[in-house]
Enzyme design. Structure first.
Site, PDB file in Angstrom:
ATOM      1  N   LYS A 170       0.867  -1.180   0.000  1.00 43.56           N
ATOM      2  CA  LYS A 170       0.000   0.000   0.000  1.00 43.56           C
ATOM      3  C   LYS A 170       0.900   1.224   0.000  1.00 43.56           C
ATOM      4  O   LYS A 170       1.458   1.620   1.020  1.00 43.56           O
ATOM      5  CB  LYS A 170      -0.918   0.059   1.219  1.00 43.56           C
ATOM      6  CG  LYS A 170      -1.985   1.183   1.072  1.00 43.56           C
ATOM      7  CD  LYS A 170      -2.418   1.798   2.391  1.00 43.56           C
ATOM      8  CE  LYS A 170      -1.574   2.966   2.810  1.00 43.56           C
ATOM      9  NZ  LYS A 170      -1.690   4.185   1.953  1.00 43.56           N
ATOM     10  N   GLU A 245       9.913   2.044  10.465  1.00 52.28           N
ATOM     11  CA  GLU A 245      10.877   3.140  10.315  1.00 52.28           C
ATOM     12  C   GLU A 245      10.056   4.413  10.376  1.00 52.28           C
ATOM     13  O   GLU A 245       9.262   4.704   9.490  1.00 52.28           O
ATOM     14  CB  GLU A 245      11.639   3.003   8.990  1.00 52.28           C
ATOM     15  CG  GLU A 245      12.833   3.941   8.896  1.00 52.28           C
ATOM     16  CD  GLU A 245      12.491   5.213   8.152  1.00 52.28           C
ATOM     17  OE1 GLU A 245      12.345   6.271   8.828  1.00 52.28           O
ATOM     18  OE2 GLU A 245      12.368   5.173   6.924  1.00 52.28           O
ATOM     19  N   CYS A 279      12.979  11.930   7.017  1.00 50.79           N
ATOM     20  CA  CYS A 279      12.893  11.588   8.436  1.00 50.79           C
ATOM     21  C   CYS A 279      14.250  11.630   9.129  1.00 50.79           C
ATOM     22  O   CYS A 279      14.320  11.787  10.346  1.00 50.79           O
ATOM     23  CB  CYS A 279      12.251  10.213   8.605  1.00 50.79           C
ATOM     24  SG  CYS A 279      12.956   8.955   7.528  1.00 50.79           S
ATOM     25  N   GLU A 379       9.324  17.146  14.995  1.00 49.22           N
ATOM     26  CA  GLU A 379       9.736  16.950  13.611  1.00 49.22           C
ATOM     27  C   GLU A 379       8.968  17.938  12.733  1.00 49.22           C
ATOM     28  O   GLU A 379       7.736  17.964  12.752  1.00 49.22           O
ATOM     29  CB  GLU A 379       9.441  15.508  13.178  1.00 49.22           C
ATOM     30  CG  GLU A 379       9.965  15.181  11.795  1.00 49.22           C
ATOM     31  CD  GLU A 379       9.743  13.721  11.430  1.00 49.22           C
ATOM     32  OE1 GLU A 379      10.616  13.135  10.772  1.00 49.22           O
ATOM     33  OE2 GLU A 379       8.676  13.170  11.794  1.00 49.22           O
TER      34      GLU A 379
END
Length: 475
Positions: A170, A245, A279, A379
């Protein structure tokens, strides 16, 4: 581009069980350029059933057969390289040069690294009279993000194929076209029917169904920590393996003896790469307090060279953010930096001059950032650098590790003994010393809330394998 309204299930392009369209937006223009279908539980069930059937034979394929299959996948990927790059530029807003040199290129590199390490990978080991066997775990659900789509697709699909697993992918519904082209690559490469399947859709309507599915044996997820928690929660009832992750807030420590000009300029690149949508971006630059003001001056000079613009425009260095949602989030966090009292050295709120359409942001540098400020903790996922002064190496290490994340860390300096000492103190899955070249045979993954498991090359293969010990096997 045409409409991509089918799913790839059991070796064929099939219509969704129920029609539901999702618009795909070009972030350089804010205009819809194609549509995909959004899947649902019935589509996931079909894909998982196909993968389960295919596993019976593919799990018994030989290492030689799987190696030849991986090499075929790489050859077809290379043939479709430009199509993949064009898709990344259009749906992600990646500058076309960067789309070729990074976004499409990393998928190629992951295939090559997996093939290289697979050639010497051992699936059996004798320990006395016991035979230890590494066997494919089964049907794998793969959920991949929009920011580095080919990076994450290939570093999941390649080791799954290598180990004899079958899978349902997906991809992100925000940037799905590259994944549909990738499915065409798999088909042309001769991947057996049912081994690779693709169902598009949203996280709640496809991703969570896949994670909870009783016939899925393993989930490999890349995305936000928030979404990763949901995937793990959905997977828990069936006790399947979950590899994640997730997010990051990486520190970049500049030591006293560093070449300040070079380190800061390269640090801007390590933070702003992919318009800051990485990231493992080096978003927190820690500098000795007495070098702070000079580091800020250099950072501002370099940031102002990062020309924002549309993906296909000549001279573009920073493309747009991927969506209105991402743009709004970055604006909110820039405002938080201002409100918390950090010094806005350049950039700031709003869009760059002359770029009223598209999700463009100003390359932004904050100075005098203090530990605990919102922009130091959260973040951001945009081209926003926080420069943090420190007094002494122990304080730098403490600040760097004082985060819920642990995906990456960066250390710059001339004294390699000291650089290596700092690297050993970093609580992060990858530590980059003096901006090294990419290494696709290294491991990649996080500590703490940046996830678990490891990706890239043979490191990823372990996560797709079960370990069986056959005692009394004999000599």
């Amino acid at each position: 581009m045409p409409e991509f309204l089918k799913f790839y299930i059991d070796g064929a392009w099939v219509d969704p069980v129920a029609a539901k369209r999702i618009a795909v937006i070009d972030p350089s223009t804010e205009e819809v350029f194609t549509e995909i279908s959004g899947g649902a539980a019935a589509d996931v069930n079909k894909a998982v059933a196909a993968a389960k059937r295919a596993f019976k034979s593919f799990s018994h394929s030989s290492v030689k057969e799987r190696l030849e299959l991986l090499e075929s996948c790489l050859a077809v990927y290379n043939k479709r390289f430009e199509d993949i790059a064009q898709a990344c530029a259009r749906e992600m807003g990646a500058p076309i040069g960067f789309a070729r040199e990074a976004q499409a290129w990393v998928g190629q590199q992951h295939f090559m690294a997996t093939i290289e390490r697979f050639k010497s990978f051992e699936f059996t080991e004798k320990r006395g009279s016991t035979l230890v066997v590494k066997e494919p775990i089964g049907v794998c659900g793969l959920i991949t993000p929009w920011n580095w789509p080919l990076n994450q697709i290939v570093c999941k699909v390649a080791p799954a194929l290598a180990t004899g697993c079958t899978m349902v992918l997906k991809p992100s519904e925000i940037a799905p076209v590259n994944a549909l082209i990738f499915a065409e690559v798999m088909h042309e490469a001769g991947v057996p029917a049912g081994v690779f399947n693709l169902v598009n859709g949203t996280g709640p309507e496809v991703g969570q169904i896949l994670a909870a599915h009783p016939d899925v044996d393993m989930m490999s997820f890349t995305g936000s920590t928030r979404a990763g928690v949901i995937v793990a929660r959905e997977a828990a009832a069936t006790v399947k393996r979950v590899c994640q992750e997730l997010g990051g807030k990486s520190a970049n420590i500049l030591l006293e003896d560093v070449d300040l000009d070079s380190a800061v300029r390269q640090g801007i690149g390590a933070c702003f790469i992919n318009t800051g949508q990485s990231c493992d971006a080096a978003t927190r630059m820690l500098v000795p307090a007495h070098l702070h003001d000079e580091a800020v001056r250099i950072a501002v000079d370099e940031a102002n060279k990062q020309t924002p613009g549309p993906a296909f425009a000549e001279g573009t260095v920073l493309g747009p953010l991927v969506s209105q949602m991402q743009w709004d989030k970055v604006q909110r966090l820039i405002q938080a930096g201002i409100d918390d009292g950090a010094t806005l050295a350049c950039g700031g709120l709003g869009k760059p001059d002359g770029l009223e359409r598209g999700y463009f942001v100003k390359p932004t540098v904050f100075a005098n950032v203090k530990p605990g400020m919102t922009i130091e903790k959260e973040e951001i996922f945009g081209p926003v650098l926080s420069i943090i002064p420190y007094e002494g190496l122990e304080q730098a290490i403490e600040i760097a590790n004082d985060t819920v994340y642990g995906l990456a860390a960066y250390v710059q300096g001339k004294d390699m003994d000291k650089v290596r000492h700092v690297a050993a103190e970093m609580r992060a899955g990858s530590v980059y010393l003096n901006y090294p070249d990419s290494d696709f045979c290294s491991s990649f993954g996080g500590y703490k809330q940046s996830g678990n498991g490891r990706e890239y090359a043979d490191w990823a293969m372990h996560d797709f394998l079960e370990i069986k010990s056959v005692l009394g096997y004999g000599g």
